[in-house]
Design a protein around this motif. Structure first.
Motif, PDB file in Angstrom:
ATOM      1  N   GLY A 123       0.816  -1.208   0.000  1.00  0.00           N
ATOM      2  CA  GLY A 123       0.000   0.000   0.000  1.00  0.00           C
ATOM      3  C   GLY A 123       0.846   1.252   0.000  1.00  0.00           C
ATOM      4  N   GLY A 124       0.189   2.384  -0.215  1.00  0.00           N
ATOM      5  CA  GLY A 124       0.875   3.657  -0.226  1.00  0.00           C
ATOM      6  C   GLY A 124      -0.107   4.801  -0.271  1.00  0.00           C
ATOM      7  N   ALA A 125       0.430   6.011  -0.233  1.00  0.00           N
ATOM      8  CA  ALA A 125      -0.407   7.207  -0.231  1.00  0.00           C
ATOM      9  C   ALA A 125       0.311   8.322  -0.960  1.00  0.00           C
ATOM     10  CB  ALA A 125      -0.716   7.636   1.207  1.00  0.00           C
ATOM     11  N   GLU A 126      -0.469   9.288  -1.416  1.00  0.00           N
ATOM     12  CA  GLU A 126       0.080  10.454  -2.100  1.00  0.00           C
ATOM     13  C   GLU A 126      -0.728  11.681  -1.700  1.00  0.00           C
ATOM     14  OE1 GLU A 126       0.495  11.618  -6.731  1.00  0.00           O
ATOM     15  OE2 GLU A 126       1.719   9.945  -6.032  1.00  0.00           O
ATOM     16  N   ILE A 127      -0.020  12.791  -1.475  1.00  0.00           N
ATOM     17  CA  ILE A 127      -0.658  14.046  -1.077  1.00  0.00           C
ATOM     18  C   ILE A 127      -0.143  15.136  -2.006  1.00  0.00           C
ATOM     19  CG2 ILE A 127      -0.999  15.709   0.793  1.00  0.00           C
ATOM     20  CD1 ILE A 127      -0.247  13.368   2.731  1.00  0.00           C
ATOM     21  N   ILE A 128      -1.041  15.722  -2.794  1.00  0.00           N
ATOM     22  CA  ILE A 128      -0.663  16.745  -3.760  1.00  0.00           C
ATOM     23  C   ILE A 128      -1.000  18.126  -3.193  1.00  0.00           C
ATOM     24  CG2 ILE A 128      -0.986  17.628  -6.104  1.00  0.00           C
ATOM     25  CD1 ILE A 128       0.288  14.869  -5.990  1.00  0.00           C
ATOM     26  N   GLY A 129       0.006  18.997  -3.142  1.00  0.00           N
ATOM     27  CA  GLY A 129      -0.224  20.367  -2.691  1.00  0.00           C
ATOM     28  C   GLY A 129      -0.697  20.456  -1.258  1.00  0.00           C
ATOM     29  N   GLY A 130      -0.236  19.562  -0.406  1.00  0.00           N
ATOM     30  CA  GLY A 130      -0.689  19.549   0.977  1.00  0.00           C
ATOM     31  C   GLY A 130       0.115  20.487   1.860  1.00  0.00           C
ATOM     32  N   LYS A 131      -0.559  21.201   2.747  1.00  0.00           N
ATOM     33  CA  LYS A 131       0.135  22.072   3.685  1.00  0.00           C
ATOM     34  C   LYS A 131      -0.741  22.371   4.887  1.00  0.00           C
ATOM     35  CE  LYS A 131      -1.198  26.369   1.324  1.00  0.00           C
ATOM     36  NZ  LYS A 131      -0.697  27.588   0.646  1.00  0.00           N
ATOM     37  N   ILE A 132      -0.057  22.723   5.991  1.00  0.00           N
ATOM     38  CA  ILE A 132      -0.736  23.191   7.190  1.00  0.00           C
ATOM     39  C   ILE A 132      -0.376  24.657   7.342  1.00  0.00           C
ATOM     40  CG2 ILE A 132      -1.022  22.895   9.663  1.00  0.00           C
ATOM     41  CD1 ILE A 132       0.194  20.099   9.306  1.00  0.00           C
ATOM     42  N   ALA A 133      -1.384  25.501   7.552  1.00  0.00           N
ATOM     43  CA  ALA A 133      -1.110  26.918   7.783  1.00  0.00           C
ATOM     44  C   ALA A 133      -0.210  27.040   9.007  1.00  0.00           C
ATOM     45  CB  ALA A 133      -2.423  27.677   7.992  1.00  0.00           C
ATOM     46  N   ILE A 135       2.980  28.733  11.602  1.00  0.00           N
ATOM     47  CA  ILE A 135       3.144  29.816  12.565  1.00  0.00           C
ATOM     48  C   ILE A 135       3.871  30.974  11.905  1.00  0.00           C
ATOM     49  CG2 ILE A 135       4.119  30.407  14.824  1.00  0.00           C
ATOM     50  CD1 ILE A 135       3.985  27.430  15.501  1.00  0.00           C
ATOM     51  N   HIS A 136       3.453  32.209  12.241  1.00  0.00           N
ATOM     52  CA  HIS A 136       4.084  33.414  11.693  1.00  0.00           C
ATOM     53  C   HIS A 136       4.062  33.411  10.167  1.00  0.00           C
ATOM     54  CE1 HIS A 136       5.264  34.036  15.779  1.00  0.00           C
ATOM     55  NE2 HIS A 136       6.130  33.036  15.777  1.00  0.00           N
ATOM     56  N   GLY A 137       2.959  32.861   9.596  1.00  0.00           N
ATOM     57  CA  GLY A 137       2.783  32.923   8.149  1.00  0.00           C
ATOM     58  C   GLY A 137       3.618  31.955   7.355  1.00  0.00           C
ATOM     59  N   ARG A 138       4.308  31.036   8.010  1.00  0.00           N
ATOM     60  CA  ARG A 138       5.146  30.069   7.296  1.00  0.00           C
ATOM     61  C   ARG A 138       4.464  28.707   7.329  1.00  0.00           C
ATOM     62  NH1 ARG A 138      11.307  30.434   9.082  1.00  0.00           N
ATOM     63  NH2 ARG A 138      11.418  29.115   7.205  1.00  0.00           N
ATOM     64  N   PRO A 139       3.900  28.259   6.192  1.00  0.00           N
ATOM     65  CA  PRO A 139       3.182  26.983   6.192  1.00  0.00           C
ATOM     66  C   PRO A 139       4.120  25.788   6.335  1.00  0.00           C
ATOM     67  CG  PRO A 139       3.353  27.842   3.968  1.00  0.00           C
ATOM     68  CD  PRO A 139       3.875  28.921   4.884  1.00  0.00           C
ATOM     69  N   ILE A 140       3.568  24.720   6.857  1.00  0.00           N
ATOM     70  CA  ILE A 140       4.271  23.447   6.932  1.00  0.00           C
ATOM     71  C   ILE A 140       3.820  22.628   5.731  1.00  0.00           C
ATOM     72  CG2 ILE A 140       4.616  21.341   8.277  1.00  0.00           C
ATOM     73  CD1 ILE A 140       3.817  22.999  10.771  1.00  0.00           C
ATOM     74  N   MET A 141       4.737  22.358   4.812  1.00  0.00           N
ATOM     75  CA  MET A 141       4.405  21.629   3.597  1.00  0.00           C
ATOM     76  C   MET A 141       4.412  20.127   3.882  1.00  0.00           C
ATOM     77  SD  MET A 141       3.982  24.297   1.839  1.00  0.00           S
ATOM     78  CE  MET A 141       3.553  23.492   0.283  1.00  0.00           C
ATOM     79  N   LEU A 142       3.443  19.425   3.327  1.00  0.00           N
ATOM     80  CA  LEU A 142       3.361  17.981   3.497  1.00  0.00           C
ATOM     81  C   LEU A 142       4.053  17.285   2.328  1.00  0.00           C
ATOM     82  CD1 LEU A 142      -0.355  17.584   4.655  1.00  0.00           C
ATOM     83  CD2 LEU A 142       1.683  18.087   6.027  1.00  0.00           C
ATOM     84  N   PRO A 143       4.762  16.200   2.582  1.00  0.00           N
ATOM     85  CA  PRO A 143       5.449  15.485   1.494  1.00  0.00           C
ATOM     86  C   PRO A 143       4.461  14.873   0.520  1.00  0.00           C
ATOM     87  CG  PRO A 143       5.557  14.215   3.515  1.00  0.00           C
ATOM     88  CD  PRO A 143       4.991  15.551   3.884  1.00  0.00           C
ATOM     89  N   VAL A 144       4.858  14.828  -0.748  1.00  0.00           N
ATOM     90  CA  VAL A 144       3.994  14.253  -1.784  1.00  0.00           C
ATOM     91  C   VAL A 144       3.879  12.744  -1.619  1.00  0.00           C
ATOM     92  CG1 VAL A 144       3.726  13.888  -4.269  1.00  0.00           C
ATOM     93  CG2 VAL A 144       4.507  16.105  -3.408  1.00  0.00           C
ATOM     94  N   ASP A 145       4.984  12.088  -1.388  1.00  0.00           N
ATOM     95  CA  ASP A 145       5.023  10.632  -1.239  1.00  0.00           C
ATOM     96  C   ASP A 145       5.577  10.277   0.140  1.00  0.00           C
ATOM     97  OD1 ASP A 145       4.171   9.835  -3.943  1.00  0.00           O
ATOM     98  OD2 ASP A 145       6.032  10.816  -4.561  1.00  0.00           O
ATOM     99  N   PRO A 146       4.777  10.451   1.185  1.00  0.00           N
ATOM    100  CA  PRO A 146       5.298  10.199   2.531  1.00  0.00           C
ATOM    101  C   PRO A 146       5.623   8.729   2.749  1.00  0.00           C
ATOM    102  CG  PRO A 146       2.914  10.505   2.585  1.00  0.00           C
ATOM    103  CD  PRO A 146       3.356  10.850   1.190  1.00  0.00           C
ATOM    104  N   ARG A 147       6.685   8.499   3.488  1.00  0.00           N
ATOM    105  CA  ARG A 147       7.014   7.135   3.878  1.00  0.00           C
ATOM    106  C   ARG A 147       5.948   6.620   4.837  1.00  0.00           C
ATOM    107  NH1 ARG A 147      12.214   5.535   2.956  1.00  0.00           N
ATOM    108  NH2 ARG A 147      12.142   4.131   4.748  1.00  0.00           N
ATOM    109  N   PRO A 148       5.786   5.314   4.929  1.00  0.00           N
ATOM    110  CA  PRO A 148       4.775   4.791   5.852  1.00  0.00           C
ATOM    111  C   PRO A 148       4.959   5.323   7.267  1.00  0.00           C
ATOM    112  CG  PRO A 148       5.552   3.051   4.413  1.00  0.00           C
ATOM    113  CD  PRO A 148       6.426   4.244   4.149  1.00  0.00           C
ATOM    114  N   ASN A 149       3.859   5.751   7.856  1.00  0.00           N
ATOM    115  CA  ASN A 149       3.794   6.201   9.238  1.00  0.00           C
ATOM    116  C   ASN A 149       4.683   7.416   9.521  1.00  0.00           C
ATOM    117  OD1 ASN A 149       1.937   4.082  10.042  1.00  0.00           O
ATOM    118  ND2 ASN A 149       3.673   2.682   9.823  1.00  0.00           N
TER     119      ASN A 149
END
Length: 210
Positions: A123-133, A135-149
């Motif tokens: 199995g696997g997962a993919e996240i396109i254009g993922g981010k968390i708003a 602190i101080h206007g600097r978003p936390i970008m989510l990886p496109v192809d995250p490793r398991p867990n």
């Protein structure tokens, strides 16, 4: 078994193209028979509760599509495409906006999870254009192809687990969740994109009685 399943995926709305084979425990009634393979789009437990949406099952209904999904106070999405067949299951969700996640919004153009059967189950997962708003206007970008867990911890008690993978039923069922969010010390959880594949032969040939 009291679990249904969620977490490669075909392209949907031109956003995701996950190939190969890429779910998590919604409780079923005790008498409900399990599906071989299953996928669903979203689910919430805790202060806000929401049953799995767009559930695709094999055997059962597949594909299952929705123009959008809403969990009031927590999540809104665009089009959803969930599929399950005899050898795979997949969930694709577009236009994701999750709110009140540690007082920070999570957004993604597309989220996909899936699983498939071959020599074993993968199995696997993919996240396109993922981010968390952030602190101080600097978003936390989510990886496109995250490793398991893959875990991401942010202030206010939010813990994201990306490409969350685990097995149930003595290791015969692989569960994949693209995004699993734990908030408020675990008092609220949100799953986005889930798929599960059963590696056990649930339909043996009938014994012929002379």
């Amino acid at each position: 078994m009291k679990h249904t399943w969620k977490g490669a995926v075909g392209a949907t709305a031109g956003v995701l193209a996950i190939t190969g084979g890429l779910l998590a425990g919604a409780v079923l009634p005790a008498a409900a028979a399990p599906a071989f393979n299953e996928a669903f789009a979203t689910q919430a437990f805790g202060i806000i509760n929401s049953a799995p949406t767009a559930v695709a099952q094999f055997p059962g209904s597949s594909p299952v599509t929705l123009p959008f999904s809403v969990i009031p106070g927590l999540l809104i999405t665009g089009p959803i495409d969930d599929q399950a067949d005899g050898v795979s299951a997949s969930s694709v969700i577009t236009g994701v906006l999750a709110t009140q996640l540690g007082k920070m919004d999570l957004t993604a153009l597309g989220v996909g999870a899936g699983c498939s059967l071959g020599d074993g189950v993968s199995g696997g997962a993919e996240i396109i254009g993922g981010k968390i708003a952030g602190i101080h206007g600097r978003p936390i970008m989510l990886p496109v192809d995250p490793r398991p867990n893959t875990q991401i911890r942010v202030p206010d008690g939010l813990v994201l687990t990306l490409n969350r993978q685990f097995t149930i039923d003595d290791g015969t069922v692989l569960i994949v969740q693209a995004i699993h969010a734990s908030m408020l010390g675990g008092a609220e959880t949100l799953t986005i994109g889930a798929a599960g594949c059963n590696n056990m032969n649930l339909t043996p040939s009938p014994t012929i009685t002379p």
